[in-house]
Design a protein around this motif. Structure first.
Motif, mmCIF file in Angstrom:
data_model
loop_
_atom_site.group_PDB
_atom_site.id
_atom_site.type_symbol
_atom_site.label_atom_id
_atom_site.label_comp_id
_atom_site.label_asym_id
_atom_site.label_seq_id
_atom_site.Cartn_x
_atom_site.Cartn_y
_atom_site.Cartn_z
ATOM 1 N N SER A 182 0.832 -1.206 0.000
ATOM 2 C CA SER A 182 0.000 0.000 0.000
ATOM 3 C C SER A 182 0.867 1.256 0.000
ATOM 4 O O SER A 182 0.558 2.239 -0.698
ATOM 5 N N ILE A 183 1.952 1.210 0.776
ATOM 6 C CA ILE A 183 2.851 2.362 0.861
ATOM 7 C C ILE A 183 3.453 2.681 -0.510
ATOM 8 O O ILE A 183 3.491 3.841 -0.949
ATOM 9 N N ARG A 220 2.440 1.998 -3.526
ATOM 10 C CA ARG A 220 1.467 2.514 -4.498
ATOM 11 C C ARG A 220 1.246 4.010 -4.280
ATOM 12 O O ARG A 220 1.221 4.792 -5.237
ATOM 13 N N LYS A 221 1.123 4.383 -3.027
ATOM 14 C CA LYS A 221 0.936 5.800 -2.712
ATOM 15 C C LYS A 221 2.184 6.602 -3.051
ATOM 16 O O LYS A 221 2.099 7.723 -3.568
ATOM 17 N N GLU A 239 2.545 7.494 -6.697
ATOM 18 C CA GLU A 239 1.621 8.524 -7.161
ATOM 19 C C GLU A 239 2.070 9.940 -6.792
ATOM 20 O O GLU A 239 1.672 10.901 -7.442
ATOM 21 N N GLN A 240 2.920 10.063 -5.752
ATOM 22 C CA GLN A 240 3.240 11.410 -5.290
ATOM 23 C C GLN A 240 4.737 11.672 -5.093
ATOM 24 O O GLN A 240 5.111 12.724 -4.567
ATOM 25 N N THR A 261 8.104 5.253 3.167
ATOM 26 C CA THR A 261 6.965 5.645 4.005
ATOM 27 C C THR A 261 6.890 7.163 4.131
ATOM 28 O O THR A 261 5.799 7.733 4.230
ATOM 29 N N ALA A 302 5.371 8.483 0.943
ATOM 30 C CA ALA A 302 3.929 8.210 0.928
ATOM 31 C C ALA A 302 3.163 9.049 1.944
ATOM 32 O O ALA A 302 1.929 9.040 1.956
ATOM 33 N N CYS A 350 3.232 8.617 5.218
ATOM 34 C CA CYS A 350 2.714 7.726 6.268
ATOM 35 C C CYS A 350 3.874 7.136 7.058
ATOM 36 O O CYS A 350 4.077 5.920 7.080
ATOM 37 N N PRO A 394 2.176 2.715 -10.170
ATOM 38 C CA PRO A 394 1.848 2.014 -8.920
ATOM 39 C C PRO A 394 1.831 0.497 -9.054
ATOM 40 O O PRO A 394 2.279 -0.202 -8.151
ATOM 41 N N GLU A 436 4.322 -1.892 -6.975
ATOM 42 C CA GLU A 436 3.817 -2.905 -6.046
ATOM 43 C C GLU A 436 4.385 -4.276 -6.393
ATOM 44 O O GLU A 436 4.790 -5.037 -5.502
#
Length: 228
Positions: A96-97, A99-100, A103-104, A144, A147, A149, A196, A200
């Motif tokens: 999940s990390i 993929r985010k 994107e950014q 992280t 992302a 997070c 992404p 992944e």
């Protein structure tokens, strides 16, 4: 461990003791079955036994020690089941990390990751295992951050303590650094493409390395692993 350990007043004592002991166990300098002495460690840090007990509890939560009432605290053998569970949870989080992050991620952050990989290659070339693994962690930690997070890294650190012991045993034997660096570059390339799905897939293949390395290392270091 060193005879005398210097504390940093800006960090809680129990956390510092935990970090020192965790590193010693993870880096395999303290073998399974070793009795950890509250008295000895409190003397080394020049503190009471309470923060030492708190550090022991944290180590037990991470599967590194076993606290036996009236007997003491002992360094655990490595559990293949716990390694597998930790890898599964870590893959779910980092999938999940990444993929985010794809994107950014910014160009500046991509350059930072690339610089990290160049340092990894240098550490591998000079057989600096501890430096390589520190940079490996830094690479994943930075994902992280990208992302947005960073709390995820704290969770990953807690679950990967047992995995890290296998990493130290397998490095150069089963999972040579050069191969891991190639996998890291695949992750970087996917991020550079802002893809992404590719990111992944790359990180899942990277983390699956642990599946293939545990069995052979358990066979060659049977004294480090629990009987199945």
């Amino acid at each position: 461990m060193n005879d005398k350990l210097i504390l940093n007043n800006a960090i809680p004592v129990n956390q510092q003791i935990y970090r020192v002991l965790r590193a010693s166990i993870v880096e395999c300098s303290i073998p399974p079955g070793t009795l950890l002495s509250e008295k000895e460690i409190s003397s080394q840090f020049n503190v009471s036994r309470q923060p030492v007990r708190e550090a022991f509890i944290k180590l037990a939560e991470n599967g590194l020690v076993r606290i036996l009432p009236q007997r003491g605290t002992f360094v655990c053998k490595i559990s293949e089941k716990r390694v597998a569970d930790g890898r599964f949870i870590r893959e779910a989080i980092e999938s999940s990390i990444i993929r985010k992050a794809a994107e950014q991620v910014t160009d500046a952050q991509l350059l930072m990751l690339e610089h990290n990989l160049k340092r990894q290659a240098l550490a591998a070339e000079n057989n600096q295992s501890a430096e390589f693994l520190m940079l490996d962690d830094e690479f994943h930690h930075q994902l992280t951050v990208i992302a947005g997070c960073e709390l995820a890294w704290e969770t990953i650190e807690n679950i990967k303590a047992v995995m890290d012991r296998v990493r130290y045993l397998t490095l150069s034997e089963v999972s040579p650094p050069k191969e891991l660096i190639v996998q890291h570059y695949r992750i970087l390339e996917a991020l550079q493409q802002r893809d992404p799905d590719a990111a992944e897939n790359a990180i899942q293949q990277h983390l699956e390395e642990m599946i293939y390395s545990v069995k052979p290392i358990a066979e060659s270091h049977q004294e480090w692993f629990e009987d199945v």
